[in-house]
Design a protein around this motif. Structure first.
Motif, PDB file in Angstrom:
ATOM      1  N   PRO A  41       0.839  -1.206   0.000  1.00 40.47           N
ATOM      2  CA  PRO A  41       0.000   0.000   0.000  1.00 40.47           C
ATOM      3  C   PRO A  41       0.874   1.257   0.000  1.00 40.47           C
ATOM      4  CG  PRO A  41      -0.738  -1.544   1.689  1.00 40.47           C
ATOM      5  CD  PRO A  41       0.551  -2.073   1.140  1.00 40.47           C
ATOM      6  N   ASN A  42       0.442   2.267  -0.683  1.00 40.87           N
ATOM      7  CA  ASN A  42       1.120   3.566  -0.782  1.00 40.87           C
ATOM      8  C   ASN A  42       2.433   3.523  -1.558  1.00 40.87           C
ATOM      9  OD1 ASN A  42      -0.805   5.170   0.802  1.00 40.87           O
ATOM     10  ND2 ASN A  42      -0.134   3.854   2.481  1.00 40.87           N
ATOM     11  N   ASP A  71       1.818  10.032   6.584  1.00 40.75           N
ATOM     12  CA  ASP A  71       1.376   9.463   7.861  1.00 40.75           C
ATOM     13  C   ASP A  71       1.527   7.940   7.862  1.00 40.75           C
ATOM     14  OD1 ASP A  71       0.465   9.711  10.481  1.00 40.75           O
ATOM     15  OD2 ASP A  71      -1.633   9.391   9.891  1.00 40.75           O
ATOM     16  N   LEU A  72       2.723   7.490   7.476  1.00 39.76           N
ATOM     17  CA  LEU A  72       3.042   6.066   7.436  1.00 39.76           C
ATOM     18  C   LEU A  72       4.040   5.734   8.537  1.00 39.76           C
ATOM     19  CD1 LEU A  72       3.703   5.753   3.592  1.00 39.76           C
ATOM     20  CD2 LEU A  72       1.610   5.118   4.802  1.00 39.76           C
ATOM     21  N   ASP A  73       4.022   4.496   9.002  1.00 37.88           N
ATOM     22  CA  ASP A  73       5.056   4.035   9.917  1.00 37.88           C
ATOM     23  C   ASP A  73       6.362   3.897   9.140  1.00 37.88           C
ATOM     24  OD1 ASP A  73       2.832   1.636  11.481  1.00 37.88           O
ATOM     25  OD2 ASP A  73       3.185   3.740  11.981  1.00 37.88           O
ATOM     26  N   ARG A  74       7.474   4.051   9.835  1.00 36.63           N
ATOM     27  CA  ARG A  74       8.775   3.874   9.179  1.00 36.63           C
ATOM     28  C   ARG A  74       8.878   2.479   8.572  1.00 36.63           C
ATOM     29  NH1 ARG A  74      12.932   7.230   9.855  1.00 36.63           N
ATOM     30  NH2 ARG A  74      14.432   5.529   9.837  1.00 36.63           N
ATOM     31  N   GLY A  75       8.303   1.488   9.246  1.00 34.47           N
ATOM     32  CA  GLY A  75       8.329   0.121   8.742  1.00 34.47           C
ATOM     33  C   GLY A  75       7.599  -0.020   7.416  1.00 34.47           C
ATOM     34  N   GLN A  76       6.490   0.708   7.267  1.00 35.55           N
ATOM     35  CA  GLN A  76       5.757   0.679   5.996  1.00 35.55           C
ATOM     36  C   GLN A  76       6.605   1.263   4.875  1.00 35.55           C
ATOM     37  OE1 GLN A  76       2.314   2.799   7.736  1.00 35.55           O
ATOM     38  NE2 GLN A  76       1.067   1.271   6.673  1.00 35.55           N
ATOM     39  N   VAL A  77       7.274   2.370   5.156  1.00 43.21           N
ATOM     40  CA  VAL A  77       8.110   2.997   4.132  1.00 43.21           C
ATOM     41  C   VAL A  77       9.291   2.084   3.806  1.00 43.21           C
ATOM     42  CG1 VAL A  77       9.495   5.007   3.521  1.00 43.21           C
ATOM     43  CG2 VAL A  77       7.394   5.296   4.854  1.00 43.21           C
ATOM     44  N   ASP A  78       9.876   1.451   4.826  1.00 41.28           N
ATOM     45  CA  ASP A  78      10.963   0.504   4.573  1.00 41.28           C
ATOM     46  C   ASP A  78      10.498  -0.641   3.681  1.00 41.28           C
ATOM     47  OD1 ASP A  78      13.047   1.789   5.923  1.00 41.28           O
ATOM     48  OD2 ASP A  78      12.549   0.836   7.839  1.00 41.28           O
TER      49      ASP A  78
END
Length: 100
Positions: A41-42, A71-78
């Motif tokens: 997602p994203n 507004d994402l968690d760092r883990g999501q971006v990783d």
């Protein structure tokens, strides 16, 4: 004023990140599609953010910017960045991201 016109076409660079047969699993019996998995997602939002950057970029900096902007968690971006690296959209060298 080429730069403003180029930014108006922000959708054009995102076309580089279209879902392919490989990602959907419809393109044959290649095991590579299963190892990469589906698009997180994203993913496209973060890729558009990266398209507006000059490469190479620091991975930690982009993670901070994207997590704050969307507004994402760092883990999501990783996960998004890892997926881009696995798909050969980006390459990573010593914490620096560049276009593959």
């Amino acid at each position: 004023m080429d730069d403003p016109d180029r930014k108006q076409d922000a959708e054009d660079p995102a076309e580089d990140y279209e879902v392919t047969e490989e990602e959907t699993g419809e393109g044959g019996d290649d095991d590579g599609a299963e190892s990469v998995g589906s698009e997180p997602p994203n993913f496209r939002k973060v890729m558009r953010l990266l398209n507006n950057r000059e490469f190479p970029v620091d991975r930690a900096e982009i993670t901070d910017i994207a997590s704050g902007a969307y507004d994402l968690d760092r883990g999501q971006v990783d996960d998004i960045i890892d997926h881009a690296v696995q798909r050969d959209v980006l390459a990573e060298d010593d914490g620096q991201l560049r276009k593959a």
